[in-house]
Design an enzyme around this catalytic site. Sequence first.
Site, PDB file in Angstrom:
ATOM      1  N   HIS A 179       0.902  -1.128  -0.068  1.00 49.01           N
ATOM      2  CA  HIS A 179       0.100  -0.022  -0.028  1.00 49.01           C
ATOM      3  C   HIS A 179       0.755   1.310   0.275  1.00 49.01           C
ATOM      4  CE1 HIS A 179      -3.705   2.399   0.636  1.00 49.01           C
ATOM      5  NE2 HIS A 179      -2.759   3.042   1.552  1.00 49.01           N
ATOM      6  N   HIS A 197       3.067   6.139  -2.151  1.00 46.81           N
ATOM      7  CA  HIS A 197       3.533   7.429  -1.921  1.00 46.81           C
ATOM      8  C   HIS A 197       5.330   7.373  -1.787  1.00 46.81           C
ATOM      9  CE1 HIS A 197       0.168   8.974   0.043  1.00 46.81           C
ATOM     10  NE2 HIS A 197      -0.139   7.739   0.373  1.00 46.81           N
ATOM     11  N   LYS A 244      -4.684   9.973  -9.131  1.00 44.37           N
ATOM     12  CA  LYS A 244      -4.370  10.113  -7.739  1.00 44.37           C
ATOM     13  C   LYS A 244      -4.315  11.810  -7.513  1.00 44.37           C
ATOM     14  CE  LYS A 244      -2.392   9.218  -3.493  1.00 44.37           C
ATOM     15  NZ  LYS A 244      -3.007   8.194  -2.463  1.00 44.37           N
TER      16      LYS A 244
END
Length: 302
Positions: A179, A197, A244
């Site tokens: 994730h 990220h 995103k």
Amino acid sequence: MDQWDNYKRPLDEQDYSSDVDWSADLEPSQEELDDLSVALKKLWALDSNRLLPGEDYQIDCGEGKKVHQSGDKAEGNLFSWLSEETFKRPTFSRFFSLLDNYNPHEGNKENVTPQEKQEQAAFIEEISRTGPIKYLHRYLSVKGVAPENFQDFKRMLTSLWFDLYGRGGTSGSSSAFEHVFVGEIKQRGEQEVSGFHNWIQFYLEEAKGRVDYQGYIFPRRRGQVPDSETQLLTIQFEWNGVLKSVSSTLIGVSPEFEIALYTLCFYLGGEDNHVDLGPYPVNIKCYRLGNRIGSAFPIADS
């Protein structure tokens, strides 16, 4: 790529970097033990593997936009180039090798092969020889969170980041590593990118044509417009055609730094962890899914 195949070999058949020399810098001070934000500053200082903008890589931030603005404000890629030497750095190289082990669609059960488990263990072994992870171990063990035995600590770290859990209604479909660093695509309702990220994953996916960088998000504070030297970016992009709308990432930091940063926040911090990382005021967000890391990422503090 040839070297990545070697990372699937049994651990005792692989070559690793030498351990960093133990020094007073790796022993947390009382001030650091009393204040997590001081400890996170120390982690930044210990990241000797962090890349230098303009020397190891080049970015072009393009134009800015507000979060809910649509349209592409960047003509080209975020990354203009990345030094080939980066791929030879041991912790980076082993991190690269992990990124193709996952199905990006949330809710799809992951099938972890024995070879992929070897890659995971080899990655943990490699980063455990660096300053940030040795500092993390000392900090957590002094606090009574991690075992004193370093081998037990490495097993704890492997479990925290790579053990599978349920997300999107399917058991065994996600992990903290997938994730946070790789990213997932939510399938319920309108598709959206979740997690993702990490700057290394961004670079690789952009180089493959799977990421379309669409510009940076205007900073909350005036006079903080990002440029090619900026190492904390808030951006918008599409991954595999899925948006995103806002994502923050630390550019150029090492894999061991991010693992140590988010692990410390998970065990000893809260959902919000305000700190200065070098010149950047940052809120390290850390969300929990029971006793697992649900998500962790930086947000530029206003």
